[in-house]
Design an enzyme around this catalytic site. Structure first.
Site: not given
Ligand code: CAA
Ligand code: NAD
Length: 602
Positions: A130, A163, A201
């Protein structure tokens, strides 16, 4: 799911994909590829990791079956295409490997080094990091040119954006093939350079961290912070619930990396994040984060010691039957309509009879629209109109139980009004202001009853938007605040409580994020289209930042950002020079047919 790894296939044709790390992201990524017919080899570090990955996959596919999105047979075939293992050596046949292990440079580098001797030199190596430097990760492998970032969003099966992160050494052919593969699984690739946080992000995490600091400072409750962004901005989830979905450990690492690269104080992880991570409160994955869940990996929130009890629902401490509204503009008309539709008699005051008549006409149009759309019974229209009495005399507010003012956003004009209301209104009447940016205590202070003065910050269009920020000053009486919240409930609004400081909750969280987007554009890191797409398809926001800025108006946005900067003296809140220049040029957005985009031809 089978346990045997599939046979190797032709090197350049991608049919077998390896996924390393089967946590929150890895399991979702494995599902995406398997759903699209790829053979998937998933590897986690130990049996526990594999078991968690398997459970994740089974849960997700059975949910799709239960919702009728996938047949039982297709679900079985999907799972049959995935083999799980604890050994990286099983990745040998993969032509494309996605690494999705914990956000740690060391762990990821060791994997990229190990892959050298396992997969073919033709295999493309992708990281789902990320925020870490893809360039630095690539140097751990003897073929850095074949390393690329493919950053999926959470939940991977749901969010459409990926991305694609290109380093200075990523081979063009590798980039193209990664893009094509992402398109093949139905996602939308946006290519960007290797900078901590990439597009989404970088913009998202400043906002998330800011929300955590609100929670940590007890400025508002977790429920109110989240409700404010859901009901005020139409976000699918609030920032604290989103952090629980992302995982607090991952979020901490992302912020820490972004801070180390950019030295932007607003990215320094809020201290409570570290404490929660240390305590094992990682969010949904451990069953506890900002909220408490039914169990690990559950999305179902259960009550805990922070959950407001049912008997803490706000009560009316004053009998409120008659409502007064001052003003005849967009907000005032909407607020009059809200109260009248909920059964209150409303006296509204304008500066001329023409303006008073205008409010009635606006409300009539709005009611007609609701009737046309089948949202209102024809017979109700006359009842609602019958509750309105327009006047040009402020004295007519003598008997109302609450006055909501929605006149010009000018402190001198508002304080004069409050002096008058203080003389006219009966004892005990609540005096509320809808100001979005002025200090409410300055209005309270000119009255003899500062305890009865409060903010009711409605959102535009007031008849539709659910949120009202109920703003208490240092002098507001608690019972007045509670009565105001109860009144919001009665008129179908969601009330959130906050203090009298610039931006309240929503604007304080929203505008610095919009300003950051302008800075990103100004730095030529990404185009306005790519930034808008990233935020809409990566984070499911209803509008991209530039779409929203053009709707809100760049002049309004600049004024709010200036207020925030002046109040908090936060260097990161300084308005982006490009925003200032657009305002100077008169490019204010849709209202002038030009803002970040040109609307003259539309
Ligand atoms: N895995 C698979 N499918 C999922 C799921 C999961 N964990 N959570 C929800 N879904 C699916 C559901 O099955 C449903 O699909 P259908 O419409 O085909 O039936 C759909 O998504 C909608 O789900 P829900 O009705 O249960 O719930 P919702 O409408 O409240 O949506 C959500 C849930 C998809 C999480 C929505 O709230 C959302 O999009 N939230 C924003 C999430 C966000 O911002 N993500 C980015 C985070 S940052 C990132 O990822 C980058 C990083 O590096 C950290
Ligand atoms: P997580 O903690 O849910 O899962 C990490 C997994 O990696 C665990 O199952 C762990 O057992 C496994 N692991 C750790 N060390 C390992 C190794 N040496 N070999 C094999 N497996 C190993 O973390 P996550 O949220 O799935 O994040 C994974 C990556 O994706 C990170 O780089 C994170 O920044 C990125 N990411 C996270 C999100 C998010 O919303 N959580 C979104 C996009 C990208």
């Amino acid at each position: 799911m089978t346990t045997a790894a599939p046979e190797p296939t032709a090197p350049r044709e991608i049919s077998t994909v390896g996924v390393i790390g089967l946590g929150t992201m890895g399991a979702g990524i494995a599902e995406v590829f398997a759903r699209n017919g790829f053979t998937v080899i998933g590897v986690d570090q130990d049996d526990e990791g594999v078991a968690r990955g398997r459970q994740h996959l089974e849960h997700s596919t059975s949910r799709a079956v239960a919702r009728g999105k996938l047949s039982e047979d297709d679900a079985a075939a999907l799972l049959g295409r995935i083999s799980l293992s604890t050994s990286l050596a099983d990745l040998a046949p993969a032509q494309f490997v996605v690494e999705a292990v914990v956000e740690s440079l060391e762990v990821k580098k060791s994997i990229f080094a190990a892959l050298d001797t396992i997969v073919s030199p033709e295999t493309i190596l992708a990281t789902n990091t990320s925020s870490l430097s893809v360039t630095e990760l690539s140097t751990a492998n003897s073929g850095p040119g074949r390393v690329v970032g493919i950053h999926f969003f959470n939940p991977a099966p749901v969010q459409n954006l990926v991305e694609i992160v290109r380093t200075v050494v990523t081979e063009p052919d590798v980039l193209e093939r990664a893009k094509a593969l992402v398109e093949q699984v139905g996602k939308n690739p946006v290519v960007c350079g290797d900078k901590a946080g990439f597009i989404a992000n970088t913009l998202l995490f400043g906002y998330l961290n800011h929300a955590v600091s609100f929670f940590e400072a007890k400025y508002a409750s977790r429920e109110d912070i989240d409700a404010a962004m859901r009901f005020g901005c139409g976000y699918p989830m609030g920032p604290l619930a989103l952090l629980d979905l992302i995982g607090l450990d991952t979020a901490y690492e992302i912020l820490d990396t972004m801070y180390k690269q950019g030295r932007e104080r607003l990215h320094a992880p809020a201290p409570i994040l570290k404490q929660m991570v240390t305590a094992g409160m990682l969010g949904r994955k451990t069953g506890k984060g900002f909220y408490t869940y039914e169990g690990p990996d559950s999305s179902k929130v259960v009550p805990d010691d922070r959950t407001p009890s049912a008997d803490s629902a706000p009560q009316l401490h004053h009998d409120i039957r008659k409502v007064g509204v001052v003003g005849t503009g967009t907000m005032a008309s909407g607020i009059v309509e809200v109260f009248a539709r909920s059964g209150y008699d409303v006296t509204y005051v304008g500066r001329s009879q023409a303006k008073v008549d205008g409010v009635r006409a606006t409300i009539e149009r709005s009611l007609d629209k609701a009737i046309q759309r089948g949202k209102l019974e024809e017979s109700v229209k006359e009842q609602v109109l019958g509750r309105l009495s327009g006047t040009t005399a402020l004295d007519d507010l003598a008997e109302v139980d609450i006055v909501v003012e929605a006149i010009a956003e000018d402190l001198a004009v508002k304080t004069t009004l409050f002096e008058n209301l203080d003389e006219i209104c009966k004892d005990g009447a609540i005096l509320a202001t809808t100001t979005s940016s002025l200090p409410i205590i300055a209005m309270a202070k000119v009255t003899s009853r500062p305890q009865d003065v409060i903010g009711m910050h409605f959102f535009n269009p007031a008849a539709i938007m659910k949120l009202v920020e109920v703003v208490s000053t240092v002098a507001t009486d608690d019972q007045v605040a509670e009565t105001t919240r109860a009144l919001c409930d009665k008129v179908g609004k969601v009330a959130v409580s906050c203090g009298d400081r610039a931006g309240f909750i929503v604007n304080a969280l929203l505008f610095p994020y919009l300003n950051d987007a302008v800075r990103m554009l100004e730095a030529h890191y990404a185009t306005a289209d790519d930034i808008d797409t990233a935020m809409k398809q990566g984070c499911a926001l209803p509008m991209g930042p530039f779409e929203l800025l053009d709707v809100v108006g760049n002049d309004v946005s600049l004024a709010i950002q200036r207020e925030l900067y002046l109040e908090f003296r936060e260097p990161g809140f300084a308005p982006a020079p490009l925003l200032e220049h657009l305002v100077t040029a008169g490019y204010l957005g849709r209202k002038t047919k030009r803002g970040f985009r040109d609307y003259s031809a539309r």
